[in-house]
Motif scaffolding. Sequence first.
Motif, short mmCIF file in Angstrom:
data_model
loop_
_atom_site.label_atom_id
_atom_site.label_comp_id
_atom_site.label_asym_id
_atom_site.label_seq_id
_atom_site.Cartn_x
_atom_site.Cartn_y
_atom_site.Cartn_z
N GLY A 94 12.94 -23.36 -20.76
CA GLY A 94 11.66 -23.06 -20.12
C GLY A 94 11.38 -23.98 -18.94
O GLY A 94 10.82 -23.54 -17.93
N CYS A 124 7.97 -17.29 -18.17
CA CYS A 124 8.57 -17.39 -19.51
C CYS A 124 8.40 -16.06 -20.25
O CYS A 124 9.33 -15.57 -20.90
CB CYS A 124 7.91 -18.51 -20.32
SG CYS A 124 8.28 -20.16 -19.71
N CYS A 131 9.99 -23.90 -24.72
CA CYS A 131 8.74 -23.90 -23.94
C CYS A 131 7.74 -24.73 -24.75
O CYS A 131 7.56 -24.47 -25.95
CB CYS A 131 8.25 -22.46 -23.80
SG CYS A 131 6.64 -22.31 -23.01
#
Length: 445
Positions: free
Chosen positions: A311, A341, A359
């Motif tokens: 991410g 994302c 992420c």
Amino acid sequence: MTGKAPDPAANLKQQAAIKAASLVQDGMAVGLGTGSTAFFVVAELGRRVREEGLKICAIPTSDATEAQAREEGIPLTTFAAHPELDITIDGADEIEPRTLNLVKGRGGALLREKIVASAAKQFVIVADSSKYVDHLGMLCPVPVEVIPFGWENVAVKLGRMGAHVTPRKHRDGSFYLTDEKNLIMDCVFGPIEDPHKLGTDIHSIVGVVEHGLFIEMATQAITAGPEGIRVITPTVSDGLIATPALDPSEPVTRVPPVPNENGSSKTVLPTQPVASGIKKQLLVIMGVSGSGKTTIAEGLRNELGWPFQEGDDLHPAANVAKMAASIPLNDEDRWPWLARCQEWLAECNRAGTGGILTCSALKHSYRDVLRKGGLEPIFIYLHTSEAVLLERLKRRRGHYMPPTLLPSQLQTLEAPAADEHALSMSADTNPAETIAEILSYLKTI
Ligand SMILES: O=C(CO)[C@H](O)[C@H](O)COP(=O)(O)O
């Protein structure tokens, strides 16, 4: 010591590399690839030169490989002395097993790699088996090497071909330069239906030096995975795949041929490592900086063979610059990043490949962005104490995120609520155990 997370696939890469290096014989002129797998090939050839008296000469594909070859004591040569090579052994970022078409160049050496590969009678690919894809473009961007003058125009033209184009940069925001002092445009096309045509189209843009699609070049792939070592050779006659062992006296995993509709025999290769009983899912490995997201995600990628995206690499340059300057990101900074994302997850969802994204996904509202479009990712939440996180961040090198940003991340963090599909895991446990636990959980859903 770089502080980089250990490569969980290193052992597999080394196995494939040693197997490939055994193809090299006395008197050969050898092309030496670039990357973490080719590194093991060069190391093994160096060992054979020193310990077995192997007599070879070599042409490296990058300054880094040249330095390693010199250290290993491998004699180097030039194209003036050896305009043709006997064998080139190199890594790859993606391998289409039906054709052995490849994407290469994540290490930035694609131009010399292509020249050296095309000069060799045999071009052997070495990789761990996570590099198999159904279609090129599924896991990685296609790197395109471009002359710096007028690169912006080349980027526009690549964009018109359907690519999401990102000029490759260092963490500090400066342009990445190849050994030839050119730029790299990383082009996300998604799954590529006709790589040959795409390659020709990219070449037609003035200012493009080379691209990372290696079409009909590889003569053999040697890969290692949980299933063992696999040797793949494309046969041109009927488009089918054979998997002959390099040395019939040695055990090599063969994939059993099964009859196709026409009654002829076709080898069916699983394009990904098989983790039996696990349905393809979208996984988001979340938690603050230093919680070990990359290590866990890479381990899962190696086990499951699903596409993997860091991410952090989707942050707009302005966010990276802010973080590198120790300025915490705010919501406004994070929305466009989260949208990217989500796009990546949506693409995996459309392709039905499963997907693993790292992420931080610190807030409930951030995770809501990732769930947009009806996506139902499973959040794997890694957590540990602030002291452990701080210690890890202090040791980390080569990442733009300074330890000073940790307190603001912890302040922002909202642990997943009961109504969110999340698995909470201690980040203090040995990564192998954490990965095993996640895999067990995935088998239950
Ligand atoms: O093309 C390359 C470098 O330009 C590498 O061969 C490719 O990126 C694979 O690298 P690794 O073996 O480290 O996964």
